[in-house]
Design a protein around this motif. Sequence first.
Motif, short mmCIF file in Angstrom:
data_model
loop_
_atom_site.label_atom_id
_atom_site.label_comp_id
_atom_site.label_asym_id
_atom_site.label_seq_id
_atom_site.Cartn_x
_atom_site.Cartn_y
_atom_site.Cartn_z
N LEU A 181 0.85 -1.18 0.00
CA LEU A 181 0.00 0.00 0.00
C LEU A 181 0.90 1.23 0.00
O LEU A 181 1.84 1.32 0.78
CB LEU A 181 -0.92 0.00 1.22
CG LEU A 181 -1.93 1.16 1.31
CD1 LEU A 181 -3.20 0.69 2.01
CD2 LEU A 181 -1.35 2.36 2.10
N PHE A 182 0.60 2.18 -0.87
CA PHE A 182 1.39 3.41 -1.01
C PHE A 182 0.48 4.60 -0.76
O PHE A 182 -0.64 4.64 -1.28
CB PHE A 182 1.99 3.46 -2.42
CG PHE A 182 2.82 4.68 -2.71
CD1 PHE A 182 3.77 5.13 -1.81
CD2 PHE A 182 2.66 5.37 -3.91
CE1 PHE A 182 4.54 6.25 -2.09
CE2 PHE A 182 3.42 6.49 -4.20
CZ PHE A 182 4.37 6.92 -3.28
N ASP A 183 0.97 5.57 0.05
CA ASP A 183 0.14 6.73 0.36
C ASP A 183 0.25 7.83 -0.70
O ASP A 183 -0.26 8.92 -0.51
CB ASP A 183 0.46 7.28 1.75
CG ASP A 183 1.83 7.95 1.84
OD1 ASP A 183 2.55 7.99 0.82
OD2 ASP A 183 2.18 8.44 2.92
N GLY A 184 0.92 7.54 -1.80
CA GLY A 184 1.01 8.49 -2.91
C GLY A 184 2.09 9.52 -2.76
O GLY A 184 2.34 10.31 -3.69
N TRP A 185 2.79 9.53 -1.63
CA TRP A 185 3.78 10.57 -1.41
C TRP A 185 4.96 10.10 -0.56
O TRP A 185 6.10 10.15 -0.98
CB TRP A 185 3.12 11.78 -0.76
CG TRP A 185 3.94 13.03 -0.82
CD1 TRP A 185 4.63 13.61 0.19
CD2 TRP A 185 4.17 13.84 -1.97
NE1 TRP A 185 5.28 14.74 -0.24
CE2 TRP A 185 5.01 14.91 -1.57
CE3 TRP A 185 3.76 13.76 -3.31
CZ2 TRP A 185 5.43 15.89 -2.47
CZ3 TRP A 185 4.18 14.75 -4.19
CH2 TRP A 185 5.00 15.80 -3.76
N GLY A 209 -4.30 10.55 2.85
CA GLY A 209 -5.66 10.24 2.45
C GLY A 209 -5.75 9.43 1.17
O GLY A 209 -6.84 9.02 0.76
N MET A 210 -4.61 9.20 0.52
CA MET A 210 -4.58 8.40 -0.72
C MET A 210 -4.27 6.95 -0.39
O MET A 210 -3.40 6.66 0.44
CB MET A 210 -3.55 8.96 -1.70
CG MET A 210 -3.91 10.32 -2.25
SD MET A 210 -2.71 10.93 -3.48
CE MET A 210 -1.38 11.46 -2.39
N VAL A 211 -4.97 6.04 -1.05
CA VAL A 211 -4.77 4.60 -0.87
C VAL A 211 -4.48 4.00 -2.24
O VAL A 211 -5.38 3.90 -3.08
CB VAL A 211 -5.99 3.93 -0.23
CG1 VAL A 211 -5.76 2.43 -0.10
CG2 VAL A 211 -6.28 4.54 1.14
N ARG A 212 -3.24 3.63 -2.47
CA ARG A 212 -2.83 3.05 -3.75
C ARG A 212 -2.15 1.71 -3.49
O ARG A 212 -1.43 1.56 -2.50
CB ARG A 212 -1.88 3.99 -4.49
CG ARG A 212 -2.46 5.36 -4.80
CD ARG A 212 -1.46 6.24 -5.51
NE ARG A 212 -2.02 7.55 -5.81
CZ ARG A 212 -1.33 8.52 -6.41
NH1 ARG A 212 -0.06 8.31 -6.77
NH2 ARG A 212 -1.91 9.68 -6.65
N TYR A 213 -2.35 0.78 -4.41
CA TYR A 213 -1.76 -0.55 -4.27
C TYR A 213 -0.84 -0.84 -5.46
O TYR A 213 -1.09 -0.37 -6.58
CB TYR A 213 -2.85 -1.62 -4.21
CG TYR A 213 -3.82 -1.45 -3.07
CD1 TYR A 213 -3.47 -1.83 -1.78
CD2 TYR A 213 -5.08 -0.90 -3.28
CE1 TYR A 213 -4.37 -1.68 -0.73
CE2 TYR A 213 -5.98 -0.74 -2.24
CZ TYR A 213 -5.61 -1.13 -0.96
OH TYR A 213 -6.49 -0.97 0.08
#
Length: 353
Positions: A181-185, A209-213
């Motif tokens: 999981l990556f928070d985008g930053w 607040g970003m949820v990226r996989y």
Amino acid sequence: MQSPDRRTKRRAAPPGPRFRAFLTVLLSIGALFLVTGRAAAAAGSSAPSDLHVTAISPTSVTLAWTASTGDPVGYSLTYWPAFGDVGYSQRVGDVTTATVTSGISPNGQVQFTVQALDADGHYSTASNALVVVTPANTTGDMTAPTAPGNLTLTGVGPAGAELTWTASTDDVELTGYYVYLFDGWFVSRYLGTTTGTSFTAPILSTQTGMVRYYVRARDAAGNLSIASNQVSTTATPPTTPPPTTPATRCTVAYKTTSDWPGGFVAEVKLTNTATTEVSVWSLAVSLGGDQRVTSSWAAKWAQSGSTVTLTNETWNATIPPGADVTVGLVGTYAKSNAPATTAALNGTACTLA
């Protein structure tokens, strides 16, 4: 009687309209040549091309490229390790190869570009972008698997985000996939491992607040592939607690070993109290003061707010039952050097010793 000889200087007549027009044209042409010359200088050298790798190790990458045309006096390499907010730059002379070591670590994914620099300090446009993944070891199989393809979010259920992807290949043996999981930053967080091509990932809160996989393949030698594409979800984490609390599988002892005004050294001892081994770990430690970590040993680190996330090195990725790993931290603080308040191993809370 002869008159005295009087000699006078004849003054030149003021320039006429034709001469002034001619002078204006000459000055305009000169200004045009000056602007054109400056524009050509500002354009600088052409972009270097064919940026490629000639040698690689877990902690270094040697690159080569085709020289820029024009009159470069040097080159500037710019590179960004993936899934973080820190970039690096390295200047070299008028050469077409360079080795970089700063910020390079085993199984790291890094994107490189190179620019030419002329004598006036102008930079060319960047070369082709090159994405590189470093090997896990210095000997044996050093070739990474291919990247998982077409990562897709097929739905969101009570257990989390449902992910699928196309299988990777490896020249020796593919052993599975790591899901992150990556928070985008700032922070990339390990979620779990699977041998298949699907995974249900928990939806966790992030500071941004970003949820990226994303997914990386792993081979038998421990090499990780370049990451898949990223997918994201706007679903929010569950607001109700799970029906049961997971059993504690670890203890964490935080100890300040040296403290001086504005700085500290601390040890974080992680003990595996479960009956099975821990393979690849990420330990999130919430510090009790306003500490900022500046370096570490025995683990890689990233900090977001008061939370420091420690991830294993290649040589200490596995922790057998009952065994422990000690990580060192060096950092600064302004007002408080209070000890850790919480810790979680791979998303599961640990007991603070």
